[in-house]
Design a protein around this motif. Structure first.
Motif, PDB file in Angstrom:
ATOM      1  N   PRO A   1      55.019  38.055  38.537  1.00  0.00           N
ATOM      2  CA  PRO A   1      53.800  38.360  39.297  1.00  0.00           C
ATOM      3  C   PRO A   1      52.554  37.926  38.520  1.00  0.00           C
ATOM      4  CG  PRO A   1      54.713  40.356  38.346  1.00  0.00           C
ATOM      5  CD  PRO A   1      55.703  39.256  38.071  1.00  0.00           C
ATOM      6  N   LEU A   2      51.538  37.503  39.239  1.00  0.00           N
ATOM      7  CA  LEU A   2      50.282  37.116  38.616  1.00  0.00           C
ATOM      8  C   LEU A   2      49.459  38.360  38.300  1.00  0.00           C
ATOM      9  CD1 LEU A   2      49.338  34.135  40.947  1.00  0.00           C
ATOM     10  CD2 LEU A   2      50.377  34.035  38.683  1.00  0.00           C
ATOM     11  N   HIS A   3      48.820  38.359  37.150  1.00  0.00           N
ATOM     12  CA  HIS A   3      47.973  39.483  36.756  1.00  0.00           C
ATOM     13  C   HIS A   3      46.607  39.346  37.436  1.00  0.00           C
ATOM     14  CE1 HIS A   3      46.253  42.669  34.366  1.00  0.00           C
ATOM     15  NE2 HIS A   3      45.256  41.874  34.058  1.00  0.00           N
ATOM     16  N   VAL A   4      46.155  40.437  38.011  1.00  0.00           N
ATOM     17  CA  VAL A   4      44.844  40.471  38.650  1.00  0.00           C
ATOM     18  C   VAL A   4      43.992  41.489  37.914  1.00  0.00           C
ATOM     19  CG1 VAL A   4      43.583  40.973  40.776  1.00  0.00           C
ATOM     20  CG2 VAL A   4      45.798  39.836  40.887  1.00  0.00           C
ATOM     21  N   SER A   5      42.844  41.066  37.487  1.00  0.00           N
ATOM     22  CA  SER A   5      41.931  41.951  36.781  1.00  0.00           C
ATOM     23  C   SER A   5      41.451  43.060  37.722  1.00  0.00           C
ATOM     24  CB  SER A   5      40.727  41.160  36.275  1.00  0.00           C
ATOM     25  OG  SER A   5      39.753  42.029  35.756  1.00  0.00           O
ATOM     26  N   PRO A   6      41.401  44.302  37.230  1.00  0.00           N
ATOM     27  CA  PRO A   6      40.917  45.400  38.086  1.00  0.00           C
ATOM     28  C   PRO A   6      39.503  45.164  38.618  1.00  0.00           C
ATOM     29  CG  PRO A   6      41.983  46.286  36.144  1.00  0.00           C
ATOM     30  CD  PRO A   6      41.898  44.802  35.945  1.00  0.00           C
ATOM     31  N   SER A   7      38.700  44.397  37.900  1.00  0.00           N
ATOM     32  CA  SER A   7      37.333  44.151  38.382  1.00  0.00           C
ATOM     33  C   SER A   7      37.318  43.260  39.623  1.00  0.00           C
ATOM     34  CB  SER A   7      36.493  43.508  37.279  1.00  0.00           C
ATOM     35  OG  SER A   7      37.024  42.231  36.946  1.00  0.00           O
ATOM     36  N   LEU A   8      38.417  42.540  39.880  1.00  0.00           N
ATOM     37  CA  LEU A   8      38.490  41.685  41.067  1.00  0.00           C
ATOM     38  C   LEU A   8      39.000  42.425  42.295  1.00  0.00           C
ATOM     39  CD1 LEU A   8      39.939  38.429  39.477  1.00  0.00           C
ATOM     40  CD2 LEU A   8      37.566  38.918  40.099  1.00  0.00           C
ATOM     41  N   ILE A   9      39.495  43.631  42.101  1.00  0.00           N
ATOM     42  CA  ILE A   9      40.018  44.409  43.224  1.00  0.00           C
ATOM     43  C   ILE A   9      38.884  45.276  43.761  1.00  0.00           C
ATOM     44  CG2 ILE A   9      41.721  46.121  43.953  1.00  0.00           C
ATOM     45  CD1 ILE A   9      43.473  45.183  41.632  1.00  0.00           C
ATOM     46  N   HIS A  10      38.405  44.949  44.936  1.00  0.00           N
ATOM     47  CA  HIS A  10      37.334  45.731  45.563  1.00  0.00           C
ATOM     48  C   HIS A  10      37.450  45.585  47.073  1.00  0.00           C
ATOM     49  CE1 HIS A  10      35.173  42.008  46.486  1.00  0.00           C
ATOM     50  NE2 HIS A  10      35.539  41.616  45.290  1.00  0.00           N
ATOM     51  N   GLY A  11      36.829  46.466  47.758  1.00  0.00           N
ATOM     52  CA  GLY A  11      36.823  46.392  49.205  1.00  0.00           C
ATOM     53  C   GLY A  11      38.079  46.929  49.861  1.00  0.00           C
ATOM     54  N   VAL A  12      38.864  47.719  49.129  1.00  0.00           N
ATOM     55  CA  VAL A  12      40.069  48.290  49.717  1.00  0.00           C
ATOM     56  C   VAL A  12      39.668  49.526  50.505  1.00  0.00           C
ATOM     57  CG1 VAL A  12      42.308  49.330  49.232  1.00  0.00           C
ATOM     58  CG2 VAL A  12      41.496  47.429  47.847  1.00  0.00           C
ATOM     59  N   THR A  13      40.062  49.577  51.762  1.00  0.00           N
ATOM     60  CA  THR A  13      39.771  50.745  52.593  1.00  0.00           C
ATOM     61  C   THR A  13      41.083  51.344  53.084  1.00  0.00           C
ATOM     62  OG1 THR A  13      39.596  49.387  54.566  1.00  0.00           O
ATOM     63  CG2 THR A  13      37.560  49.824  53.369  1.00  0.00           C
TER      64      THR A  13
END
Length: 73
Positions: free
Chosen positions: A44-56
């Motif tokens: 799996p590719l690592h995704v920085s937590p700062s790139l995760i936004h807009g989750v509703t």
């Protein structure tokens, strides 16, 4: 389930061979194993937590999860 109706002149063999036993099942599986190889795992590719936004989360789903003891208590 085995279909016991036979149409044609092919030999059926002994009645005990209709279902087979564990040894014949294991042999069948061993012969088929090469045909069912799994693809190489993709890491799996690592995704920085700062790139995760807009989750509703819909309110009904949030209430459902809140009511589950594993998630909210």
């Amino acid at each position: 389930m085995t279909n016991l109706k036979v149409h044609g002149s092919a030999p059926l063999g002994p009645v005990g061979d209709l279902e087979g036993d564990l040894a014949s099942l294991r042999g069948d599986c061993a012969r088929m194993a090469g045909h069912w190889s799994a693809p190489a795992p993709v890491p799996p590719l690592h995704v920085s937590p700062s790139l995760i936004h807009g989750v509703t989360v819909p309110p009904a789903s949030a209430r459902l999860l809140d009511a589950m003891s594993d998630y909210g208590d």
